[in-house]
Design an enzyme around this catalytic site. Structure first.
Site, PDB file in Angstrom:
ATOM      1  N   THR A   1       5.775   1.688  -1.255  1.00  0.00           N
ATOM      2  CA  THR A   1       4.842   1.189  -0.238  1.00  0.00           C
ATOM      3  C   THR A   1       3.943   0.090  -0.791  1.00  0.00           C
ATOM      4  O   THR A   1       3.091  -0.440  -0.082  1.00  0.00           O
ATOM      5  CB  THR A   1       3.969   2.342   0.299  1.00  0.00           C
TER       6      THR A   1
ATOM      7  N   GLN B   1      -3.682  -3.590   0.540  1.00  0.00           N
ATOM      8  CA  GLN B   1      -2.392  -4.000   1.093  1.00  0.00           C
ATOM      9  C   GLN B   1      -1.293  -2.957   0.912  1.00  0.00           C
ATOM     10  O   GLN B   1      -0.180  -3.135   1.397  1.00  0.00           O
ATOM     11  CB  GLN B   1      -1.951  -5.327   0.470  1.00  0.00           C
ATOM     12  N   ASN B   2      -1.581  -1.870   0.201  1.00  0.00           N
ATOM     13  CA  ASN B   2      -0.579  -0.821   0.057  1.00  0.00           C
ATOM     14  C   ASN B   2      -0.441  -0.120   1.407  1.00  0.00           C
ATOM     15  O   ASN B   2      -1.425   0.209   2.054  1.00  0.00           O
ATOM     16  CB  ASN B   2      -0.974   0.178  -1.040  1.00  0.00           C
ATOM     17  N   ARG B   3       0.803   0.119   1.809  1.00  0.00           N
ATOM     18  CA  ARG B   3       1.071   0.635   3.153  1.00  0.00           C
ATOM     19  C   ARG B   3       1.241   2.149   3.210  1.00  0.00           C
ATOM     20  O   ARG B   3       1.567   2.697   4.258  1.00  0.00           O
ATOM     21  CB  ARG B   3       2.303  -0.089   3.702  1.00  0.00           C
ATOM     22  N   PHE B   4       1.001   2.841   2.102  1.00  0.00           N
ATOM     23  CA  PHE B   4       1.220   4.283   2.060  1.00  0.00           C
ATOM     24  C   PHE B   4       0.516   5.022   3.195  1.00  0.00           C
ATOM     25  O   PHE B   4       1.137   5.804   3.919  1.00  0.00           O
ATOM     26  CB  PHE B   4       0.766   4.853   0.706  1.00  0.00           C
TER      27      PHE B   4
END
Length: 168
Positions: A142, A43-46
């Site tokens: 993020t 789920q990290n958007r980096f």
């Protein structure tokens, strides 16, 4: 409640002789450590943010992630070399030993430093800024824990990384 655990940075920095910006996190999360690379929580958007800013497809494996960083002239590392932490809770970080950022700064034409979130900024300013003599620009985290920022809003705020990476 999780117990404190002594964590040593499990990943090498990613950079090459053409890296123009350095993005610093605090320390890889439990999920990132399990998945073997930076920003490994699904789920990290980096990776979506970086890919969108540079008009690329979001990378899915470690080699694609490294290639994207190199193409975009981005160096990636964390402020922390080791610390004690409860799970992935940045607010629990204590007993910090910082990474020697000169390894990157002395080998690359880094124009700007960016922090992925307030914790990385705070730790950098507290422990590393005097050593490097360089300012850092804080960007919103993020992390999936940063629910205040939609993907679109993150992309807008993070777009400031593009100019120094392109050498302008």
């Amino acid at each position: 409640m999780a117990e404190y655990e002594k964590i040593k940075q499990p990943f090498e920095p990613v950079y090459d002789k053409d890296s123009r910006i350095l993005i610093l996190g605090s320390l890889p999360s439990v999920k990132s450590r399990e998945n073997g690379f930076y920003y490994g929580h699904p789920q990290n958007r980096f990776w979506k943010v970086i890919a969108d800013i540079y008009g690329s497809t979001a990378p899915v494996n470690i080699e694609e992630k490294k290639e994207l960083l190199h193409q975009c002239k981005i160096a990636l590392w964390d402020v922390i070399e080791s610390c004690e932490i409860k799970g992935s809770s940045d607010s629990s970080i204590r007993d910090v030993k910082t990474a020697d950022l000169r390894m990157i700064l002395n080998q690359c034409p880094i124009e700007e430093l960016f922090a992925n979130g307030k914790t990385a900024e705070k730790l950098y300013n507290k422990f590393s800024r005097t050593e490097t003599g360089r300012q850092i620009i804080a960007l919103p985290s993020t992390s999936p824990a940063n629910a205040a920022y939609s993907l679109e809003k993150l992309i807008r705020r993070w777009s400031v990384i593009r100019e120094p990476a392109e050498g302008k």
